[in-house]
Design an enzyme around this catalytic site. Structure first.
Site, PDB file in Angstrom:
ATOM      1  N   CYS A  50       0.848  -1.192   0.000  1.00  0.00           N
ATOM      2  CA  CYS A  50       0.000   0.000   0.000  1.00  0.00           C
ATOM      3  C   CYS A  50       0.877   1.232   0.000  1.00  0.00           C
ATOM      4  CB  CYS A  50      -0.914  -0.008   1.224  1.00  0.00           C
ATOM      5  SG  CYS A  50      -1.887   1.487   1.418  1.00  0.00           S
ATOM      6  N   GLY A  51       1.090   1.813  -1.156  1.00  0.00           N
ATOM      7  CA  GLY A  51       2.011   2.925  -1.247  1.00  0.00           C
ATOM      8  C   GLY A  51       1.426   4.245  -0.791  1.00  0.00           C
TER       9      GLY A  51
END
Length: 283
Positions: free
Chosen positions: A118-119
């Site tokens: 999850c950037g």
């Protein structure tokens, strides 16, 4: 420096036979990125190219355009040590050049723990990219990339993955020229980190924006990857898996050519088809 791989014992079952043996795994460790001494973000990454990762992260956030001009120094923080007193090499401090305005850390700071899957973690918005992008993609400029050339890129990317061969658990991102020449490739446990490492190396070399490059990624094309392509001035993003709806929205708005499900001789072009040399339709 941290290791790219680690060895762990594993119980293997093959055709009913049980054995115990060591297995090679991809290393995953936290990297804290500080900006002028102030904590900014933590990401889970595969050690290596940490300075490029930090520089690419700042390009993606619109803080810098060139590591050579906008960054005075990137250093490992000597205060980050383990229980034995050895440096962990898991904290880097980016010191901006005097001419670079200090960003609003309250806006930049992540309020959540960034993981390898999850950037952006809720920070993503089309408006944020619209207001921070430094370069406009030339939507009217065809690159003449043939779809036949595109179909060869996944195999070229796979062949360039050195650590994946030992672990089977690593994502990759690569830059290709319009003629299919491999320009650079990076691997990481997180897709967004692999792209940041590519963009960061380009920033360090002073080659941004990457107007004549094609970005190829393993896995899916999320909004964050489309954002990173746009922020680096990359006109084409291709992925072996599906894009997200927000990635398509961003591609259409920013003029990014977005290709998904690039497998074998098949692909879906979700935006910017005019940049590609398409086969003549027979139906």
């Amino acid at each position: 420096m941290g290791r790219v791989t680690a060895r762990r014992p594993v119980v293997r079952i093959r055709d009913g036979a049980v054995s115990t043996r060591p297995d090679t795994l991809v290393a995953e460790e936290p990297l804290e990125i500080r900006l002028d001494g102030k904590p900014l973000a933590v990401t889970m990454r595969t050690p290596g190219d940490d300075f490029a990762l930090a520089a690419g992260f700042l390009v993606s956030e619109g803080v810098i355009a060139s590591a050579a001009d906008d960054i005075a120094a990137i250093v490992y923080c000597d205060s980050a040590r383990d229980e034995d007193g050895a440096s962990t090499y898991n904290t880097v401090d980016v010191r901006l050049a005097p001419h670079v305005p200090a960003p609003d850390l309250a806006t930049l700071e992540r309020n959540v723990y960034t993981t390898s899957s999850c950037g952006l973690c809720g920070k993503a918005s089309l408006e944020a990219v619209r207001t921070t992008a430094r370069w406009e993609l030339d939507g009217d400029r065809p690159l003449g990339i043939s779809t036949e050339l595109l179909t060869r890129l996944p195999d070229r990317l796979r062949a360039a993955q050195r650590v994946f061969d030992r672990t089977g658990g690593l994502h990759a991102a690569a830059l290709f020229s319009p003629t299919g020449e491999l320009l650079d490739v990076r691997e990481d446990v997180g897709r967004h980190n692999a792209v940041d490492k590519l963009v960061g190396r380009a920033a360090q070399n002073g080659t941004l924006p990457l107007r004549d490059a094609l970005l190829m990624v393993s896995g899916r094309a999320s909004f964050e990857l489309a954002q990173k392509a746009v922020m680096a001035g990359i006109p084409v993003l291709a992925a072996v898996s599906a894009p997200s709806s927000l990635a398509v929205d961003l591609a259409e708005e920013a003029g990014l050519t977005l290709v998904g499900f690039l497998r074998g001789a098949s692909m879906n072009i979700y935006a910017g088809a005019h940049r590609l040399a398409l086969p003549v339709s027979t139906g």
